[in-house]
Every structure is written in C-alpha cells, then in structure tokens.
Design a protein around this motif. Sequence first.
Motif, mmCIF file in Angstrom:
data_model
loop_
_atom_site.group_PDB
_atom_site.id
_atom_site.type_symbol
_atom_site.label_atom_id
_atom_site.label_comp_id
_atom_site.label_asym_id
_atom_site.label_seq_id
_atom_site.Cartn_x
_atom_site.Cartn_y
_atom_site.Cartn_z
ATOM 1 N N GLU A 206 13.984 -38.609 17.335
ATOM 2 C CA GLU A 206 13.634 -37.286 16.810
ATOM 3 C C GLU A 206 12.224 -36.881 17.220
ATOM 4 O OE1 GLU A 206 14.191 -37.046 12.623
ATOM 5 O OE2 GLU A 206 16.333 -37.573 12.702
ATOM 6 N N ILE A 207 11.350 -37.833 17.367
ATOM 7 C CA ILE A 207 9.957 -37.545 17.735
ATOM 8 C C ILE A 207 9.802 -37.369 19.245
ATOM 9 C CG2 ILE A 207 7.605 -38.496 17.779
ATOM 10 C CD1 ILE A 207 8.393 -39.988 15.149
ATOM 11 N N CYS A 208 10.422 -38.251 20.002
ATOM 12 C CA CYS A 208 10.167 -38.310 21.452
ATOM 13 C C CYS A 208 11.253 -37.658 22.303
ATOM 14 C CB CYS A 208 10.013 -39.776 21.900
ATOM 15 S SG CYS A 208 8.604 -40.624 21.163
ATOM 16 N N GLY A 209 12.373 -37.316 21.697
ATOM 17 C CA GLY A 209 13.475 -36.816 22.510
ATOM 18 C C GLY A 209 14.213 -37.970 23.165
ATOM 19 N N THR A 210 15.067 -37.656 24.154
ATOM 20 C CA THR A 210 15.882 -38.685 24.797
ATOM 21 C C THR A 210 15.742 -38.610 26.316
ATOM 22 O OG1 THR A 210 17.814 -37.248 24.913
ATOM 23 C CG2 THR A 210 17.587 -38.627 22.942
ATOM 24 N N THR A 211 16.029 -39.741 26.941
ATOM 25 C CA THR A 211 16.128 -39.820 28.400
ATOM 26 C C THR A 211 17.394 -40.608 28.715
ATOM 27 O OG1 THR A 211 13.728 -39.777 28.680
ATOM 28 C CG2 THR A 211 15.030 -40.550 30.554
ATOM 29 N N PRO A 212 18.536 -39.949 28.944
ATOM 30 C CA PRO A 212 19.810 -40.641 29.118
ATOM 31 C C PRO A 212 19.796 -41.627 30.291
ATOM 32 C CG PRO A 212 20.142 -38.293 28.781
ATOM 33 C CD PRO A 212 18.681 -38.491 29.019
ATOM 34 N N VAL A 213 20.551 -42.692 30.129
ATOM 35 C CA VAL A 213 20.778 -43.672 31.194
ATOM 36 C C VAL A 213 22.198 -43.459 31.698
ATOM 37 C CG1 VAL A 213 20.905 -46.123 31.766
ATOM 38 C CG2 VAL A 213 19.157 -45.308 30.153
ATOM 39 N N SER A 214 22.353 -43.332 33.016
ATOM 40 C CA SER A 214 23.661 -42.981 33.573
ATOM 41 C C SER A 214 24.646 -44.146 33.563
ATOM 42 C CB SER A 214 23.500 -42.444 34.996
ATOM 43 O OG SER A 214 22.834 -43.395 35.807
ATOM 44 N N PHE A 215 24.171 -45.332 33.926
ATOM 45 C CA PHE A 215 25.099 -46.475 33.973
ATOM 46 C C PHE A 215 24.396 -47.757 33.573
ATOM 47 C CE2 PHE A 215 27.282 -50.061 35.855
ATOM 48 C CZ PHE A 215 28.591 -49.813 35.497
ATOM 49 N N PRO A 216 25.010 -48.488 32.623
ATOM 50 C CA PRO A 216 26.064 -48.007 31.740
ATOM 51 C C PRO A 216 25.525 -46.907 30.836
ATOM 52 C CG PRO A 216 25.325 -50.169 31.047
ATOM 53 C CD PRO A 216 24.614 -49.878 32.300
ATOM 54 N N PRO A 217 26.352 -45.966 30.462
ATOM 55 C CA PRO A 217 25.871 -44.784 29.740
ATOM 56 C C PRO A 217 25.209 -45.148 28.410
ATOM 57 C CG PRO A 217 28.121 -44.481 30.510
ATOM 58 C CD PRO A 217 27.786 -45.923 30.697
ATOM 59 N N SER A 218 24.029 -44.614 28.186
ATOM 60 C CA SER A 218 23.354 -44.771 26.892
ATOM 61 C C SER A 218 22.355 -43.639 26.735
ATOM 62 C CB SER A 218 22.656 -46.135 26.784
ATOM 63 O OG SER A 218 21.627 -46.259 27.741
ATOM 64 N N ASN A 219 21.825 -43.506 25.547
ATOM 65 C CA ASN A 219 20.987 -42.354 25.250
ATOM 66 C C ASN A 219 19.736 -42.788 24.468
ATOM 67 O OD1 ASN A 219 20.677 -39.545 25.544
ATOM 68 N ND2 ASN A 219 21.315 -39.206 23.420
ATOM 69 N N PRO A 220 18.887 -43.636 25.089
ATOM 70 C CA PRO A 220 17.717 -44.126 24.365
ATOM 71 C C PRO A 220 16.661 -43.044 24.180
ATOM 72 C CG PRO A 220 17.597 -44.801 26.652
ATOM 73 C CD PRO A 220 18.946 -44.141 26.475
ATOM 74 N N PRO A 221 15.774 -43.242 23.233
ATOM 75 C CA PRO A 221 14.656 -42.308 23.094
ATOM 76 C C PRO A 221 13.813 -42.275 24.363
ATOM 77 C CG PRO A 221 14.790 -43.766 21.190
ATOM 78 C CD PRO A 221 15.738 -44.304 22.222
ATOM 79 N N SER A 222 13.034 -41.239 24.493
ATOM 80 C CA SER A 222 12.170 -41.097 25.668
ATOM 81 C C SER A 222 10.873 -41.876 25.437
ATOM 82 C CB SER A 222 11.870 -39.620 25.925
ATOM 83 O OG SER A 222 11.176 -39.458 27.149
ATOM 84 N N VAL A 223 11.015 -43.208 25.428
ATOM 85 C CA VAL A 223 9.885 -44.106 25.196
ATOM 86 C C VAL A 223 9.632 -44.915 26.459
ATOM 87 C CG1 VAL A 223 9.078 -46.129 23.889
ATOM 88 C CG2 VAL A 223 10.276 -44.262 22.722
ATOM 89 N N ASP A 224 8.439 -44.791 26.983
ATOM 90 C CA ASP A 224 8.086 -45.511 28.205
ATOM 91 C C ASP A 224 7.631 -46.934 27.923
ATOM 92 O OD1 ASP A 224 7.996 -43.185 30.390
ATOM 93 O OD2 ASP A 224 7.108 -42.418 28.535
ATOM 94 N N VAL A 225 6.876 -47.106 26.844
ATOM 95 C CA VAL A 225 6.276 -48.408 26.538
ATOM 96 C C VAL A 225 6.397 -48.696 25.048
ATOM 97 C CG1 VAL A 225 4.143 -49.770 26.519
ATOM 98 C CG2 VAL A 225 4.619 -48.243 28.443
#
Length: 341
Positions: A206-225
Amino acid sequence: MKAGVFKDPYDLVAEDGIEVPEIEANEVLIEVRACGICGSDLHMYRHNSHRGVLNRVSKSGKEIPGHEFSGVIRKVGADVEGFAEGERVVGVGMGGFAEFVPVPCNPFQLVKIPDGVSFQEAATTEPMADALQMVRKAQLKDNENVVVYGVGIIGLSVIQALLSQDKAIGKIVAIDISAVRLKKAKELGVYCVNPLDGDVVEQVREICGTTPVSFPPSNPPSVDVVIDCAGYIKSMKSESPLQTALYMVKGDAIGRIVCFGAYESDLAINFMPVIDKQISIIGSQGYASEDLVIALEMMRSGKVNRNDLITHQYPLADIDKAFSAQMSPEAIKVMVLPTEA
C-alpha cells in the motif's frame, strides 16, 4: 573493581572485588563511563546464543559482556602511539560492563571522541558505524525504496544513515512491533508498519506500490532493498523477517536483502523466491574502521541526533534491571553507567 558478570541465561549480576585488568603493550586501559546493551547481548542473555564471543573472561574466570562503550584512558601500553592518559575515547571490545576494560590500540577498536560529543552519545558509535556499512553494502541507486526491518538502535541508525546520503532516497519503511520505536522512526520522517496491524507485505504494498514479476507470476511490493536488523528471535510468532523480506523485494535481479540481525537458532526458510526473483542476499557484520570516525563526526556536526535514541540509563549496580528494560518494547537504547565523571 565492579563488573557485570554473566553466569547463565537471565542471571547477570554486578559483582565487586574483580581484579582490574592488566594491559598488554599494545593496549590501553579505559575507565568506562557508558556502555550500551546490544541486541546480541540480549540473544546471549535469553538463550546463551553467541556466548563464546560476547564476553571478556577475567583472570578469575568471570564472564563480562559489553562491547559498545566510551570512557577515559587511564593507562597506556608501552607500544601504543597516538593516545594518552586522560583522553576521551570510544572502545569496541568485550568486557565493557565494568569499571575498567582493556582495549587494543587499532583503528577498529579505539578512536578519540570529538569535543561536544557526550560519553553516552559516543557509546552509540559502534551501532552507527554498523549502519553506515549496511547502507554502503546496499548499493542504493537514486529513488530506490528501502524497508528497514526492526527499528531498535540499529534500525534507527540505518534510517539516520539513509537520510544522510547525498542521493535521492525513495520511500523508507520501518517495520517493528514496538509503538515506541515506530514513533521514533516516524519522527525521523519515514513510513511505519506494525505487523500487529495485519499482513506486512500488504501494508508495504500500500505504501510502495507493486512491481509485477512475469515468471513465475507474482506481484511483490515495489521494494528494492530490505535491511534486516531484526534477525531471528525464538519468541517470534510470525514468519521470520528474512522470509518476509524474500516475499517482499522486487524480482528480475533487482531486489537486495542486507542481513545484519543475529539468529538465536536455526529456522526453516522457503528459499524459492531467491531463485524465482534472482534476489541478492548480502551479509553485513561490523564496519570499516573509517565508519567509527564518520559516525562520531556525524554526531559532532549535528547531522544525527543520538541522544534521542537513548531511553534508559542505569548504574552498573542495576545491570540486571538494565537488561530487563532493554527487553521491553518501550526501550530503544539502554545505557549502563559503570563510573561517573
């Protein structure tokens, strides 16, 4: 002299009549003015974890913990150069919960305290130096989002180190179950997440948004570190911070996890996210010698406020009470004061 003696878990007491340490030619003897309780001290206090490396054993066989301290040099070894009796110094070594402690003269363990920095502030130098190394190892790029897991003195030091960077930092998110520690993190200007309020990954998303992963599909937060300052405590009722971090960071070989917090025992981990998202896991222990000097200069210049992180103070005679206080959620950094100015 008087010293805090560790005997068994939950059995740490102040004892009189312990011999004053003798020093080697390359050592100084420090009269300790302030010594902080570290998270690793608590691991030992609760479960004997890391006991073999956390204590100085006196000639009479007493085990004396404490490795984050400051004080005044009272004796100088024959081979020591650049230090003199009466100088205020930070020491890093075992045995700091005592009136006197020997410290080797080298840039990793002994550094002078600048004018204007108090003994208690100076006793937080080692955790600040640890934080500087963690941030350096994270290799942050402009506008990257960072999660700091566990915001005791180490995690708050990491936040201070992040905010002092000469680059644009994205969103900084602090995670902890202590309302007191999260309040301090919020005062520093970062987002806060309490696992008691619900799913940690969802709160961070909710704070950082998401950055989807194409394979295997997942939808983690947009966290770099993720910088893990919590490690693993046996009493944790939820997943370990490392496991949550693996689910939380970005994919496509972008996500990094810096691990610093100690572990009280082994634990099971689902490691597949490391492979699926090509996560980099980076261990961090200690600091570079120059980090001690940088940390003290940050205090001297007012770039960081370390006094705000010291919540409790106890005389050496009450070291048992000091450790009980450090284990409470109301504590950030507890200081033991073996001697007075």
